[in-house]
Design a protein around this motif. Structure first.
Motif, PDB file in Angstrom:
ATOM      1  N   HIS A 167       0.813  -1.228   0.000  1.00  0.00           N
ATOM      2  CA  HIS A 167       0.000   0.000   0.000  1.00  0.00           C
ATOM      3  C   HIS A 167       0.841   1.270   0.000  1.00  0.00           C
ATOM      4  N   GLY A 168       2.149   1.156   0.237  1.00  0.00           N
ATOM      5  CA  GLY A 168       2.983   2.358   0.392  1.00  0.00           C
ATOM      6  C   GLY A 168       3.243   3.028  -0.952  1.00  0.00           C
ATOM      7  N   ARG A 169       2.541   4.141  -1.198  1.00  0.00           N
ATOM      8  CA  ARG A 169       2.714   4.824  -2.498  1.00  0.00           C
ATOM      9  C   ARG A 169       4.115   5.424  -2.635  1.00  0.00           C
ATOM     10  N   THR A 170       4.753   5.732  -1.481  1.00  0.00           N
ATOM     11  CA  THR A 170       6.094   6.329  -1.580  1.00  0.00           C
ATOM     12  C   THR A 170       7.076   5.317  -2.167  1.00  0.00           C
ATOM     13  N   VAL A 171       6.977   4.055  -1.733  1.00  0.00           N
ATOM     14  CA  VAL A 171       7.902   3.048  -2.273  1.00  0.00           C
ATOM     15  C   VAL A 171       7.566   2.668  -3.715  1.00  0.00           C
ATOM     16  N   HIS A 172       6.286   2.817  -4.094  1.00  0.00           N
ATOM     17  CA  HIS A 172       5.926   2.539  -5.498  1.00  0.00           C
ATOM     18  C   HIS A 172       6.616   3.560  -6.408  1.00  0.00           C
ATOM     19  N   SER A 173       6.537   4.836  -5.999  1.00  0.00           N
ATOM     20  CA  SER A 173       7.185   5.862  -6.821  1.00  0.00           C
ATOM     21  C   SER A 173       8.706   5.745  -6.738  1.00  0.00           C
ATOM     22  N   LEU A 174       9.206   5.449  -5.535  1.00  0.00           N
ATOM     23  CA  LEU A 174      10.669   5.412  -5.363  1.00  0.00           C
ATOM     24  C   LEU A 174      11.313   4.292  -6.178  1.00  0.00           C
ATOM     25  N   ILE A 175      10.715   3.118  -6.175  1.00  0.00           N
ATOM     26  CA  ILE A 175      11.351   1.995  -6.874  1.00  0.00           C
ATOM     27  C   ILE A 175      11.384   2.270  -8.382  1.00  0.00           C
ATOM     28  N   LYS A 176      10.331   2.931  -8.893  1.00  0.00           N
ATOM     29  CA  LYS A 176      10.331   3.303 -10.319  1.00  0.00           C
ATOM     30  C   LYS A 176      11.429   4.328 -10.587  1.00  0.00           C
ATOM     31  N   LEU A 177      11.559   5.299  -9.687  1.00  0.00           N
ATOM     32  CA  LEU A 177      12.548   6.360  -9.895  1.00  0.00           C
ATOM     33  C   LEU A 177      13.968   5.793  -9.822  1.00  0.00           C
ATOM     34  N   LEU A 178      14.211   4.938  -8.831  1.00  0.00           N
ATOM     35  CA  LEU A 178      15.546   4.343  -8.686  1.00  0.00           C
ATOM     36  C   LEU A 178      15.911   3.531  -9.921  1.00  0.00           C
ATOM     37  N   SER A 179      14.878   2.920 -10.532  1.00  0.00           N
ATOM     38  CA  SER A 179      15.162   2.022 -11.656  1.00  0.00           C
ATOM     39  C   SER A 179      15.686   2.775 -12.880  1.00  0.00           C
ATOM     40  N   LEU A 180      15.590   4.121 -12.882  1.00  0.00           N
ATOM     41  CA  LEU A 180      16.163   4.910 -13.983  1.00  0.00           C
ATOM     42  C   LEU A 180      17.677   5.008 -13.842  1.00  0.00           C
ATOM     43  N   PHE A 181      18.200   4.661 -12.660  1.00  0.00           N
ATOM     44  CA  PHE A 181      19.633   4.796 -12.381  1.00  0.00           C
ATOM     45  C   PHE A 181      20.237   3.409 -12.165  1.00  0.00           C
ATOM     46  N   GLY A 182      21.452   3.376 -11.688  1.00  0.00           N
ATOM     47  CA  GLY A 182      22.017   2.080 -11.324  1.00  0.00           C
ATOM     48  C   GLY A 182      22.975   1.517 -12.342  1.00  0.00           C
ATOM     49  N   PRO A 183      23.150   0.209 -12.439  1.00  0.00           N
ATOM     50  CA  PRO A 183      22.341  -0.868 -11.859  1.00  0.00           C
ATOM     51  C   PRO A 183      22.432  -0.919 -10.331  1.00  0.00           C
ATOM     52  N   LEU A 184      21.324  -1.337  -9.729  1.00  0.00           N
ATOM     53  CA  LEU A 184      21.217  -1.362  -8.279  1.00  0.00           C
ATOM     54  C   LEU A 184      20.867  -2.763  -7.792  1.00  0.00           C
ATOM     55  N   ARG A 185      21.097  -2.956  -6.505  1.00  0.00           N
ATOM     56  CA  ARG A 185      20.638  -4.184  -5.856  1.00  0.00           C
ATOM     57  C   ARG A 185      19.536  -3.767  -4.884  1.00  0.00           C
ATOM     58  N   ILE A 186      18.359  -4.351  -5.032  1.00  0.00           N
ATOM     59  CA  ILE A 186      17.222  -3.950  -4.194  1.00  0.00           C
ATOM     60  C   ILE A 186      16.659  -5.182  -3.485  1.00  0.00           C
ATOM     61  N   THR A 187      16.687  -5.150  -2.150  1.00  0.00           N
ATOM     62  CA  THR A 187      16.108  -6.239  -1.371  1.00  0.00           C
ATOM     63  C   THR A 187      14.795  -5.745  -0.773  1.00  0.00           C
ATOM     64  N   LEU A 188      13.752  -6.556  -0.904  1.00  0.00           N
ATOM     65  CA  LEU A 188      12.414  -6.181  -0.431  1.00  0.00           C
ATOM     66  C   LEU A 188      12.017  -7.102   0.718  1.00  0.00           C
ATOM     67  N   VAL A 189      11.642  -6.515   1.845  1.00  0.00           N
ATOM     68  CA  VAL A 189      11.193  -7.322   2.984  1.00  0.00           C
ATOM     69  C   VAL A 189       9.871  -6.765   3.493  1.00  0.00           C
ATOM     70  N   SER A 190       8.827  -7.592   3.474  1.00  0.00           N
ATOM     71  CA  SER A 190       7.534  -7.122   3.986  1.00  0.00           C
ATOM     72  C   SER A 190       6.808  -8.286   4.642  1.00  0.00           C
ATOM     73  N   PRO A 191       5.906  -7.968   5.587  1.00  0.00           N
ATOM     74  CA  PRO A 191       5.085  -9.045   6.163  1.00  0.00           C
ATOM     75  C   PRO A 191       4.292  -9.730   5.047  1.00  0.00           C
ATOM     76  N   PRO A 192       3.987 -11.015   5.190  1.00  0.00           N
ATOM     77  CA  PRO A 192       3.250 -11.716   4.141  1.00  0.00           C
ATOM     78  C   PRO A 192       1.926 -11.015   3.826  1.00  0.00           C
ATOM     79  N   GLY A 193       1.638 -10.861   2.549  1.00  0.00           N
ATOM     80  CA  GLY A 193       0.406 -10.177   2.137  1.00  0.00           C
ATOM     81  C   GLY A 193       0.629  -8.698   1.861  1.00  0.00           C
ATOM     82  N   LEU A 194       1.779  -8.158   2.276  1.00  0.00           N
ATOM     83  CA  LEU A 194       2.037  -6.730   2.055  1.00  0.00           C
ATOM     84  C   LEU A 194       3.226  -6.535   1.105  1.00  0.00           C
TER      85      LEU A 194
END
Ligand code: NCD
Length: 343
Positions: A167-194
């Motif tokens: 549900h976090g709109r900030t991370v939705h926008s951020l991950i798209k923005l970061l993807s314009l740069f890099g290459p990066l390593r991105i690890t995602l950790v969230s409770p199941p279902g989120l």
């Protein structure tokens, strides 16, 4: 240059780099050393139909620091939407009153719909679980400033995004923005279902970044450069979800012990804020307050220069910003918070 800022989808890498530079030019004004009046006479409509402190006030302050003035409305109760007015009608009316609009709305896509009915620039201040592009821009600006201080480069950096990635709109926008740069390593950790929506993971992967999903913070992550934590967005849960997520485990808390044991002295911790500091909320722990790795308040401060840059760009006054700039005459403290450090 586009006339609205609705989604990171429409931003090119060149345009983003330009905004970063422009935000740098805004620093003397944002840090209250200089005054500029480049938007004198312009009026902003700041329309917030969801809770906000930072985004609403920082857009207001940014517009004011460029010399403009601001009209605002908060919540549906005191707006004509409570009388059944459509987004189209409100938008058309506002276009006749103000020179730019910032809109926050609980429905994904509502800000884009509003923007279709007006020619004045519209900025998406958050549309439900959709996007929050100005937050992503100020987050990237923060990362660039912190990396410059630490002698790091964005290329090859390792990011941990954690919390409510669904549900976090900030991370939705951020991950798209970061993807314009890099290459990066991105690890995602969230409770199941989120978890982060699949289409965003696919987009980032297709741009050549290494994305890994994990179920808890318990294991080793290697060298992390940035930890981006987010609040669990309970207000967006369905009733069914609320029952399932009654107690989110301690495994998702970023605190001093996690940083000391698993990270390096140059790992920075970010959060779009607000952080939920109530007992049992399991948000970013307050035991990191005063730790120089905690970048959250510097990050919030960066909302001013970045939002000034966005306005200056959309209203086409970039070339006039420094003209007639004057020194500030009132008292300005050397740091803004009681436990801020000069880094
Ligand atoms: C966030 C938002 O509203 O999306 N806050 C912000 O704008 N800085 C994050 C949140 O509400 O958790």
């Amino acid at each position: 240059m586009s006339s609205h800022l609705l989604s990171v989808d429409s931003l090119s890498r060149d345009y983003v780099e330009h905004l970063m530079q422009l935000a740098g030019r805004m620093e003397p004004f944002a840090q209250r050393r200089k005054v500029t009046r480049v938007l004198e006479g312009a009026v902003l409509g700041n329309l917030f139909f969801e809770a906000s402190t930072r985004t609403r006030i920082s857009f207001h302050a940014a517009f004011s620091r460029l010399g403009g003035s601001v009209c605002d409305t908060t919540g549906f109760t005191f707006s004509s939407m409570a009388k059944g007015e459509s987004l189209y009608d409100t938008s058309r009316v506002m276009g006749g009153y103000v020179d730019a609009v910032v809109l926050r709305h609980p429905d994904q896509g509502a800000v884009a719909e509003f923007a279709e009915a007006t020619r004045v620039p519209v900025i998406n201040g958050g549309d439900g679980p959709g996007e929050h592009p100005s937050q992503a821009l100020l987050d990237l600006y923060t990362i660039e400033k912190e990396f410059a201080r630490l002698g790091k480069r964005l290329e090859g950096a390792h990011f941990l995004l954690t919390g409510d990635l669904k549900h976090g709109r900030t991370v939705h926008s951020l991950i798209k923005l970061l993807s314009l740069f890099g290459p990066l390593r991105i690890t995602l950790v969230s409770p199941p279902g989120l978890e982060m929506p699949r289409h965003l993971i696919d987009l980032v992967t297709s741009r050549g970044h290494r994305v890994e999903q994990r179920e808890s913070l318990a294991n080793d992550f290697g060298d992390l450069d940035v930890i981006y934590t987010t609040r669990i967005q309970k207000e967006r849960f369905t009733d069914e979800m609320s029952e399932t997520f009654a107690g989110i485990s301690q495994d998702f808390i970023v605190d001093r012990a996690f940083l000391d044991q698993r990270c390096s002295p140059t790992t920075i911790v970010m959060h779009p804020l607000p952080r939920d500091s109530r007992p049992g909320a399991n948000d970013l722990n307050v035991d990191l307050n005063g730790d120089p790795r905690l970048a959250i308040f510097r990050q919030a401060d960066n909302g001013i220069p970045m939002r000034m840059a966005i306005f200056a760009n959309l209203l086409q006054v970039e070339d006039y910003i420094e003209r007639d700039a004057q020194d500030v005459r009132w008292f300005v403290p050397p740091t803004f918070g009681v436990d801020d450090r000069t880094l």
